[in-house]
Design a protein around this motif. Sequence first.
Motif, mmCIF file in Angstrom:
data_model
loop_
_atom_site.group_PDB
_atom_site.id
_atom_site.type_symbol
_atom_site.label_atom_id
_atom_site.label_comp_id
_atom_site.label_asym_id
_atom_site.label_seq_id
_atom_site.Cartn_x
_atom_site.Cartn_y
_atom_site.Cartn_z
ATOM 1 N N TYR A 89 0.860 -1.182 -0.110
ATOM 2 C CA TYR A 89 0.066 0.202 -0.131
ATOM 3 C C TYR A 89 0.915 1.218 -0.078
ATOM 4 O O TYR A 89 1.585 1.482 1.001
ATOM 5 C CB TYR A 89 -0.967 0.059 1.153
ATOM 6 N N ASP A 91 -0.249 4.951 -1.574
ATOM 7 C CA ASP A 91 -1.243 5.585 -2.572
ATOM 8 C C ASP A 91 -0.469 6.447 -3.642
ATOM 9 O O ASP A 91 -1.203 7.039 -4.405
ATOM 10 C CB ASP A 91 -2.364 6.578 -1.628
ATOM 11 N N ILE A 93 2.123 5.118 -5.641
ATOM 12 C CA ILE A 93 2.276 4.393 -6.924
ATOM 13 C C ILE A 93 1.255 3.280 -7.093
ATOM 14 O O ILE A 93 1.316 2.627 -8.161
ATOM 15 C CB ILE A 93 3.845 3.910 -6.595
ATOM 16 N N MET A 94 0.529 3.084 -6.043
ATOM 17 C CA MET A 94 -0.381 1.816 -6.233
ATOM 18 C C MET A 94 -1.361 1.927 -7.408
ATOM 19 O O MET A 94 -1.869 2.928 -7.765
ATOM 20 C CB MET A 94 -1.083 1.576 -4.806
ATOM 21 N N ALA A 95 -1.671 0.549 -8.025
ATOM 22 C CA ALA A 95 -2.630 0.630 -9.258
ATOM 23 C C ALA A 95 -4.026 1.068 -8.899
ATOM 24 O O ALA A 95 -4.624 1.447 -9.371
ATOM 25 C CB ALA A 95 -2.382 -0.703 -9.785
ATOM 26 N N SER A 96 -4.318 0.406 -7.513
ATOM 27 C CA SER A 96 -5.679 0.391 -7.198
ATOM 28 C C SER A 96 -6.060 1.800 -6.570
ATOM 29 O O SER A 96 -5.135 2.307 -6.122
ATOM 30 C CB SER A 96 -6.018 -0.615 -6.436
ATOM 31 N N ALA A 97 -7.429 1.852 -6.344
ATOM 32 C CA ALA A 97 -7.996 3.206 -5.632
ATOM 33 C C ALA A 97 -9.102 2.700 -4.940
ATOM 34 O O ALA A 97 -9.683 1.853 -5.020
ATOM 35 C CB ALA A 97 -8.137 4.364 -6.772
ATOM 36 N N GLY A 98 -9.392 3.766 -4.300
ATOM 37 C CA GLY A 98 -10.866 3.887 -3.447
ATOM 38 C C GLY A 98 -10.878 2.460 -2.660
ATOM 39 O O GLY A 98 -10.003 2.157 -1.821
ATOM 40 N N GLN A 100 -10.995 -0.762 -3.546
ATOM 41 C CA GLN A 100 -10.041 -1.908 -3.782
ATOM 42 C C GLN A 100 -8.606 -1.341 -2.951
ATOM 43 O O GLN A 100 -8.214 -2.362 -2.477
ATOM 44 C CB GLN A 100 -9.746 -1.928 -5.227
ATOM 45 N N ALA A 101 -8.277 -0.185 -2.929
ATOM 46 C CA ALA A 101 -7.225 -0.025 -2.250
ATOM 47 C C ALA A 101 -7.434 -0.057 -0.734
ATOM 48 O O ALA A 101 -6.528 -0.626 0.020
ATOM 49 C CB ALA A 101 -6.676 1.679 -2.335
ATOM 50 N N GLU A 102 -8.343 0.549 -0.258
ATOM 51 C CA GLU A 102 -8.648 0.221 1.245
ATOM 52 C C GLU A 102 -8.744 -1.219 1.764
ATOM 53 O O GLU A 102 -8.385 -1.673 2.928
ATOM 54 C CB GLU A 102 -9.996 0.847 1.773
ATOM 55 N N ALA A 103 -9.175 -2.020 0.943
ATOM 56 C CA ALA A 103 -9.317 -3.564 0.960
ATOM 57 C C ALA A 103 -7.825 -4.255 1.322
ATOM 58 O O ALA A 103 -7.937 -5.059 2.090
ATOM 59 C CB ALA A 103 -10.005 -4.197 -0.104
ATOM 60 N N ILE A 104 -6.851 -3.547 0.718
ATOM 61 C CA ILE A 104 -5.849 -4.274 0.819
ATOM 62 C C ILE A 104 -5.240 -4.155 2.199
ATOM 63 O O ILE A 104 -4.681 -4.965 2.911
ATOM 64 C CB ILE A 104 -4.619 -3.379 0.002
ATOM 65 N N ASP C 21 -12.382 6.927 -3.029
ATOM 66 C CA ASP C 21 -11.698 7.860 -1.968
ATOM 67 C C ASP C 21 -10.828 6.727 -1.065
ATOM 68 O O ASP C 21 -11.363 5.830 -0.566
ATOM 69 C CB ASP C 21 -12.725 8.341 -0.975
ATOM 70 N N PRO C 22 -9.668 6.838 -1.119
ATOM 71 C CA PRO C 22 -8.850 7.740 -1.915
ATOM 72 C C PRO C 22 -8.604 7.396 -3.403
ATOM 73 O O PRO C 22 -8.549 6.217 -3.804
ATOM 74 C CB PRO C 22 -7.378 7.667 -1.236
ATOM 75 N N THR C 24 -5.887 7.580 -5.921
ATOM 76 C CA THR C 24 -4.402 7.223 -5.706
ATOM 77 C C THR C 24 -3.591 7.627 -7.160
ATOM 78 O O THR C 24 -4.081 7.990 -7.676
ATOM 79 C CB THR C 24 -3.993 5.417 -5.429
ATOM 80 N N ARG C 25 -2.335 7.512 -6.803
ATOM 81 C CA ARG C 25 -1.449 7.872 -7.805
ATOM 82 C C ARG C 25 -1.504 9.573 -8.174
ATOM 83 O O ARG C 25 -1.532 9.866 -9.303
ATOM 84 C CB ARG C 25 -1.298 6.935 -9.180
ATOM 85 N N LEU C 128 -0.439 2.974 -15.552
ATOM 86 C CA LEU C 128 -1.203 1.932 -15.232
ATOM 87 C C LEU C 128 -2.742 2.126 -15.599
ATOM 88 O O LEU C 128 -3.555 1.184 -15.580
ATOM 89 C CB LEU C 128 -1.016 1.458 -13.792
ATOM 90 N N PRO C 180 2.655 -2.821 -5.114
ATOM 91 C CA PRO C 180 1.963 -1.689 -5.851
ATOM 92 C C PRO C 180 0.964 -2.046 -6.689
ATOM 93 O O PRO C 180 0.130 -1.442 -7.014
ATOM 94 C CB PRO C 180 2.962 -0.875 -6.112
ATOM 95 N N ASN C 183 -4.368 -5.567 -6.330
ATOM 96 C CA ASN C 183 -5.836 -5.169 -6.372
ATOM 97 C C ASN C 183 -6.157 -4.202 -7.668
ATOM 98 O O ASN C 183 -6.917 -3.311 -7.422
ATOM 99 C CB ASN C 183 -6.416 -4.633 -5.088
ATOM 100 N N TYR C 185 -6.880 -3.066 -11.631
ATOM 101 C CA TYR C 185 -8.043 -3.285 -12.239
ATOM 102 C C TYR C 185 -7.601 -4.461 -13.685
ATOM 103 O O TYR C 185 -8.126 -3.893 -14.849
ATOM 104 C CB TYR C 185 -8.585 -2.223 -12.689
#
Lengths: 365, 230, 596
Positions: A89, A91, A93-98, A100-104, C21-22, C24-25, C128, C180, C183, C185
């Motif tokens: 995690y 934020d 550089i990570m690919a996911s957001a929202g 999906q990010a929080e789930a990590i 939210d959030p 990211t990148r 990405l 990174p 999860n 897409y």
Amino acid sequence: MAMTETFYEVMRRQGITRRSFLKFCSLTATALGLEPALAGKIAHAMETKPRTPVLWLHGLECTCCSESFIRSAHPLVSDVVLSMISLDYDDLIMASAGHQAEAILTEIREKYKGNYILAVEGNPPLNQDGMSCIVGGRPFVEQLKEVASDCKAVISWGSCASWGCVQAAHPNPTQATPVHEVITDKPLIKVPGCPPIAEVMTGVITYMLTFDRIPELDRQGRPKMFYGQRIHDKCYRRPHFDAGQFVEDWDDEGARKGYCLYKMGCKGPTTYNACSTVRWNNGVSFPIQSGHGCIGCSEDGFWDKGSFYDHVTNTHVFGIEANADRVGIAAAGTVGVAVTAHAVASAVRRIKQGAGEHHEENDKT
Amino acid sequence: MLTGVPTVKQTAVYVYQTPVRIWHWVNALSITILAITGYLIANPLPTLPGEASDHYLMGNMRFFHFAAAYVFIVGFIFRIYWAIVGNSHSHQLFTLPFWRRSFWSELVHEVRWYAFLEKEPRKYVGHNPLAHLFMVVIITVGGLVMIVTGMALYSEQTGLGSWQDHLFGWVIPFVGQSQDVRMWHHWGMWVIVVFVMLHVYTAIREDIMSRQSLISTMISGWRMFKDDRP
Amino acid sequence: MSVQTPNGFELDTSGQRIVVDPVTRIEGHMRCEVNLDENNVIRNAVSTGTMWRGLEVILRGRDPRDAWAFTERICGVCTGTHALTSVRAVEDALGIQIPENANSIRNIMQLTLQAQDHLVHFYHLHALDWVDVVSALKADPKATSELAQSISDWPLSSPGYFRDVQNRIKRFVESGQLGPFMNGYWGNPAYKLPPEANLMAVTHYLEALDFQKEIVKIHTIYGGKNPHPNWLVGGVPCAINVHEAGAVGAINMERLNLVSSIIDRTIDFIDKVYIPDLMAIASFYKDWTYGGGLSSQAVMSYGDIPDRANDSSAANQMLPRGAIINGNLAEVHDVDLRDPEQIQEFVAHSWFSYADESKGLHPWDGVTEPNFVLGPNTKGTKTRIEEIDESAKYSWIKAPRWRGHAMEVGPLARWVIGYAQGNPEFKEPVEKVLTDLQLPVSALFSTLGRTAARGLEGSWAAHKMRHFQDKLMANIKAGDSSTANIDKWDPKTWPKEAKGVGTTEAPRGALGHWIVIKDGKIDNYQAVVPTTWNGSPRDPAGNIGAFEAALLNTPVAKADEPLEILRTLHSFDPCLACSTHIMSPDGEELTRVKVR
């Protein structure tokens, strides 16, 4: 399932032989005070163990720490991210957001309970119900506390996480608070600097992975290996300081000859960091080498110690801003004048008194 | 002296023992060196021409500062020792008769004397109450603060793990950071400088105007009283 | 129910609400909510800045010569650009002229940032959204090599090279620890690249990660470090000494050569890796024409990269200055940052309060008092927002407007203005791209257009670095080694009161700092930054900002995967730490609330 590239494989790829690797493991065992038989265990662990998950949270910050981190030249940040740690995690550089990010965060907390590292860049603000830094609709401080509760150790990246930095400078309108004041029950390593040097950041991480322990820390919780000495102690311009040769004005002869920047307000003598030895961006230069004094960016509260261009800086006490030399000279001057006046008054009085006594004497006779 | 002043009977008390007197003058010298070098470390002299290897001005400045500091500290420790083994006056520097009413009334009297509100000062064998208070606050407490902050700063160059660091390293995070310690150490210098100015002036003035000797006392050890009134 | 905004967009809030939210990148913290209609097309967009730090209130009462260091910490991604803006504002207020060499060095540093930031944005913050990492595992390294060699003569392009990288990625993915890429897409139908293009892009993702750190060494040489190099009011802190003894302690021949070699390598990397990749990726997304938003109707740029020192005229700026409104490219308006009628900030939908929130305020008169309140239709609680109510206050970002217009700023804005002004430096590369991809001019006004303009600008910046490095050398050769003007260094030489404005074109767009100096100290400081423009919430009239406008009418392939939303937002390269600021008019301390 094929194995991930382990620490051993990274070392092999970087040209280290199996022989040197085993030697390294036995040295590690010795350094840790373990019996030699355990060297084999270390070697085995390094050959097989999965990469340590790192959850890198961002509070109130400017992302300079992440930017610095990706500048690391040795080890290359691509090696760190792909082969040494599992940066699950971050934020930036990570690919996911929202969601999906929080789930990590939830997943890693459960799966690696007590075995992941929490890296924090920036700090939580406590004013405005903590809502001046919102993540997932909630105050950042909540996320921070949750993720910290199951971590193995916390790394406070940079001066924000370590001390508060610029948003905590007077009057700190958001009540930005350093991480160690919010997370008090976990081992915590401060790696201050605005930002810290890239190779110092990756150095701290690889130390923890290699030796499987937290580096030795000083009183303020900084790794001794990088923050044990002042910039001044190892500055290449130190001979000019000792000789009494200073830059007196910008772009003067002293500046062009690389004299000491002490008189231009350099905070090298009060700043603990590795800038003058490790230097910046793969050792290319550091602030003093490029002609500007150190502003002391790895020190607690460096924003509130007066101008960056004064050596004898202002002291803020009870809301009054004062410079010791200006006040001192004024006080000494005032006292000097007062003493002279008092001396004159005393002499006058003595003359008068003497005359009086004289009269008395005359009266007696 | 004005002519015609009658000779008064002078009584004498032995106040300052030899070690105390030596300490006083050594201390005076070390404080002078410390203040001058300290000021010049914070505000260095103009740049010297030539190669860096030709000079060692700041290095020497700092050496003299540290050397004088060690003399000051050794003197300070010695003075504590002497307060224990010396005569009754020798521990005045470390005690303040805070609860003694007469001390405060005498203090007020002394202040009034300096303000020209009293015709005559009182006589004291040791320090007068005002001097006593200043001595304790500036020389003892102030000296201690300067030693602690100074050694904390010194520990920065002797390094982590040195005995200076073990004993005084805690001061830096306690005060804030290195720059803060530096500033307070610097403020302390000015406080002492101002005190020294007052001390020298009052010593000379009182030597002339009070009813007892001062300067000569610190040389001979004997307090001479100019009259025998109480 | 649908509403028409004054700037011509239709908003419909009836459909399903999606929250990201959030986001990211990006730099900092941001939230985005959209409403999708039954066909999964975005019909309403709400962008919320979710952080603020109060830097401007912190700046009050400080030494103006220190301001650059504070403002530089507004953002560590576009590091240096706030510092440069700040020293320019102070110099403008105090009437300080800088030496020619200082101007060249500052330009080189600013261009270094443009080149490096654009490169990092493309590969590490944006790629990405277009590149499927997992699909790269299916690529044929030989075919990848052929593809790479067909678009560029970059030497690292052998089949073996791509196979090594692929193996490395494969082992990484198979380890189950995706780091990174976790999860992500992957497999989303919105990804259009063939596996070979994906492998090439992923390979260059790693190469660019290693190379970007080389570019910034220019900051390290002239400014001592990166991120956050050092600057100086009156010039630059690094002295130049190329002839005499002691030169090793200053900018000398070796240092200048190092800069020069980095410039050459940067030009090489951008022209041989970044631009070809950009073109290759764009060619697969030609029919993804969404995300234009405000770019076709209202764009603005302050201009930057002054060719000669101390000349702030538009003609002397290498990046264009001007504003285009109502989509009329034939007319480029002049922009005056001092005019109180032109730039104004509104707070009707921001978490700040004004005495009269129907009016805007010019930054020199700027007041900002925080006021964190949520609208009546908010779902959730004050500290657990599920859905935000955009009819009320909903962002930590203010809403700046130029003569009442919401404007887009950034590389696309600059290139559109340069194109509209007919400047060949901008017009020719744009036309070449359009011709190569066989696209009409209208294709420029899109998410991809923004991404392409950024790439062109990266290349432009790298080549301009060469121009200024050569200029610096020529000037030194002519006998001028001066780097700082100290005539007004001492605050005693300053007037009792002074006002100044400084501008730059940050990588993300037009950046302005307004300063008021009184008795040698900062009396008021305001920054209006690119993401304040682009990410602005609605104004009292209901005009929507650039982020929100650009998201509208975009179809989303999978409602639960915000790939397209990220794609368009990322094309602006949002910087949230920059955009959110606060100024309390009397600098009072705000209420403290303990959360423990």
